[in-house]
Design an enzyme around this catalytic site. Structure first.
Site, short mmCIF file in Angstrom:
data_model
loop_
_atom_site.label_atom_id
_atom_site.label_comp_id
_atom_site.label_asym_id
_atom_site.label_seq_id
_atom_site.Cartn_x
_atom_site.Cartn_y
_atom_site.Cartn_z
N ASP A 1 0.82 -1.22 0.00
CA ASP A 1 0.00 0.00 0.00
C ASP A 1 0.85 1.27 0.00
O ASP A 1 0.71 2.13 0.87
CB ASP A 1 -0.95 0.02 1.21
CG ASP A 1 -1.77 -1.24 1.35
OD1 ASP A 1 -2.08 -1.85 0.31
OD2 ASP A 1 -2.09 -1.62 2.48
N GLU B 1 -11.03 -0.52 -4.40
CA GLU B 1 -10.36 0.17 -3.30
C GLU B 1 -9.14 0.93 -3.79
O GLU B 1 -8.69 0.77 -4.94
CB GLU B 1 -9.95 -0.84 -2.21
CG GLU B 1 -8.91 -1.85 -2.67
CD GLU B 1 -8.61 -2.90 -1.60
OE1 GLU B 1 -9.38 -3.01 -0.63
OE2 GLU B 1 -7.59 -3.61 -1.75
#
Length: 646
Positions: A34, A198
């Site tokens: 991430d 997402e």
């Protein structure tokens, strides 16, 4: 290497100017997922998911992020929001930095999004908690702001896995960098699977804003990037204004061993000419969240103004560094000097036979200590993660290993006997430490340390004099040395080589090498320099693109051995002239080789490092002290001396 280089010497040697292919970036840049990455004021800043805190890595070079230390910028004491801390997003608004992240109390369903704010203009903070953002009473993750039509908006993912349906993208206007206003809007988004939408991130293109998001479960190999876009002037809170782009724009590359590429960010090269994507991927097709690491590569733009992300590169296919990225001498290979974080490090032997260590702190303070001994000759050193490693020959011919680790200090160990010359070394992509040196019988001795700490050794043969130079080229290992017949001896090993034994050739340079060689890998090329009998610098390069060796002469009138490195798009060679001055030879694209005397009085061969937009040359002064040259400015360090025969 895919073919034996011994075949190359049968080819005609072509004389011409050297070609530049760019220094390379060795992925992964970080061992977590991430990522968010930005370049500002001479440094890259990277943040990834850490679970219990928010940390940032800083480096003046992209490649340097892999070895930079973490700075923990925030650790929340509130138990309702200090666990499962995910997906930090680093943004600057109105002169301050904001980090948007997801956290919970340890229960996944309780994930919400939060913001911390910097006290000033430094991306490393300090930070303070600011607010919970876009809270609609349900699971919400991966919040990131974007700017469209001059106004800030917030995009996130909700309501969550199995909690009211598949995760989807929501949008809401922002009234401050830490709060939203008005109604939220659900934005339909395709994705080739049903479970996840997402990590939506805005990317500004010509006349349009692109919203690039991840789809499918991140533990699956088919985790991938999709994209929507909206034209300038249109309201992003009207879902019909968005265009859905068909199919994934970045997805698994089985041939390169890359699975699940996604949850990305974007940044621009230091000179503003290139677009780059940062993302996480893994090397297994198994359904697992483990093994996700941060990678980066350049992308381009299509004629219609849409981004072209290409295919994710394998870990064995390093991209060229971003344009304007200041190359750091910590990669590849080893030297007596290198950069660790923002500090310039140098090792040499002191007159009393100890390993001397000099370093300059970020504020300019010059420091000195010793790491023990006894040692003989000149040492070599390199970085391995956050650790610093130095190797030296003892007076009785043993290989001594010194290393420093944060919070531990300096340690030392003996790697065994059989070393007659100074060592050279490297760290390979699999984390092994390799050291080479001339054995007492003139052959090339080789030591290496496995990642579990086991030290092994073998012998690569040959007949050489002096000190070799060594570097990696992808998964290959290359060592160059001066033969007893003044030839350029090239030893090389690559995975799958016949019998797992290294090979040897001479690159066609027989009888012309009159110094220790120096060199580096650059993109798809390998460059080697050495001094000839008349004191000029000879340059040889091997190009993996056309599988040919080329050679030219850079001129000069040197004594001793030259030292070469890259800095941005420029190749540099420094050496001690017959007049004792520091001489500089350099080449850059589109220009001939140039030569300049920088003056001074050197009593040994110099060692150089590149740091941001500066170059530093270390050498011994007439009085025996360490001196550095930065251009024509000479600084004599206040403590410690270098041995006269160093």
């Amino acid at each position: 290497m895919k073919r034996l280089l011994a075949l190359v010497v049968c080819l005609a040697l072509l004389v011409g100017s050297p070609a530049y292919a760019g220094s390379t970036v060795r992925n992964p840049l970080n061992g977590s997922a991430d990522p968010t990455l930005t370049y500002v004021d001479g440094n890259y800043y990277l943040a990834t998911t850490l679970g219990d805190r928010i940390g940032i890595w800083r480096s003046p070079t992209l490649a340097g992020l892999a070895t930079a230390p973490e700075t923990t910028v925030y650790r929340d004491p509130d138990p309702s929001r200090n666990r499962q801390v995910w997906a930090p997003g680093l943004y600057r608004f109105d002169g301050r930095w904001y980090i948007y992240y997801t956290a919970s109390d340890g229960t996944d369903a309780n994930h919400r999004m939060y913001v911390i704010e910097s006290a000033g203009a430094d991306p490393l903070g300090p930070y303070q908690f600011k607010a919970r953002i876009a809270d609609h009473g349900e699971y919400a993750i991966d919040g990131e702001p974007f700017v469209h039509n001059g106004r800030r908006y917030f995009a996130w993912s909700g309501p969550g896995r199995g909690m009211g349906g598949p995760a989807q993208i929501y949008l809401q206007a922002m009234d401050t960098p830490w709060s939203t206003t008005g109604a939220r809007v659900a934005l339909p988004a395709s994705g080739g699977c049903t479970e996840v939408r997402e990590g939506a991130v805005g990317l500004r293109g010509p006349g349009r804003l692109f919203l690039v998001y991840s789809s499918c479960d991140t533990g699956k190999p088919d985790y991938q990037l999709w994209m929507k876009s909206i034209a300038d002037g249109l309201d992003p809170l009207v879902p019909a204004n968005w265009v859905q782009h068909a199919g994934p724009v970045f997805w698994r590359n089985d041939a390169a061993g890359v699975y699940g590429p996604g949850h990305n960010g974007f940044f621009t090269s230091p000179d503003g000419t290139e677009s780059w994507i940062v993302y996480h991927g893994k090397t297994t097709s198994a359904y697992t969240y483990d093994g996700r690491t941060t990678r980066a590569q350049r992308f381009t733009w299509n004629a219609d103004g849409t981004p072209n992300f290409g295919r994710p590169l394998g870990l064995g296919d390093p991209p060229a560094a971003p344009s304007g990225d200041p190359w750091s001498s910590q990669d590849p290979g080893s030297a007596r000097g290198y950069v660790a974080g923002d500090e310039k490090q140098y090792f040499d032997r002191t007159p009393d036979g100890n390993l001397g260590h000099w370093w300059q702190q970020p504020d300019g303070t010059l420091r000195y200590d010793t790491w023990g001994g006894p040692v003989a000759g000149r040492p070599t050193g390199f970085l391995a993660g956050a650790e610093q490693h130095a190797f030296a020959r003892t007076p009785d011919g043993r290989l001594r290993h010194f290393w420093w680790a944060p919070g531990v200090g300096v340690r030392a160990e003996d790697w065994g006997a059989g070393l007659a010359g100074d060592p050279a070394g490297m760290v390979t992509p699999n984390g092994q430490k390799h050291v080479f040196g001339r054995a007492s019988d003139g052959t090339l001795a080789h030591w290496w340390q496995e990642t579990d700490g086991t030290v092994r050794r073998d012998n690569w043969g040959g007949s050489l004099v002096g000190t070799p130079t060594a570097y990696t080229f992808g998964a290959e290992q290359h060592v160059f040395a001066r033969g007893t017949d003044n030839s350029l001896r090239h030893y090389y090993w690559f995975p799958g080589i016949a019998g797992n034994r290294p090979a040897l050739d001479d690159w066609g340079a027989v009888g012309t090498v009159h110094s220790d060689p120096t060199g580096f890998a650059s993109g798809q090329q390998q460059h080697v320099f050495y001094r000839t009998a008349d004191g000029s610098v000879k340059h040889r390069l091997f190009d993996h693109g056309d599988w040919q060796i080329r050679t030219d002469n850079w001129g000069g009138n040197l004594a001793g051995a030259p030292y070469a490195f890259r800095h941005g798009q420029t190749q540099h060679v420094y050496g001690r002239g017959v007049d004792g001055a520091l001489w500089h030879l350099w080449w850059q694209p589109g220009a001939p080789v140039r030569t300049q005397s920088l003056g001074g009085a050197l009593t040994n061969d110099p060692v150089g490092i590149a740091f941001r937009d500066e170059q530093y040359l270390f050498s011994r002064s007439a009085g025996g002290s360490l001196q550095t040259h930065r251009g024509t400015t000479v600084t004599v360090w206040p403590a410690g001396q270098i041995a006269g025969d160093g």
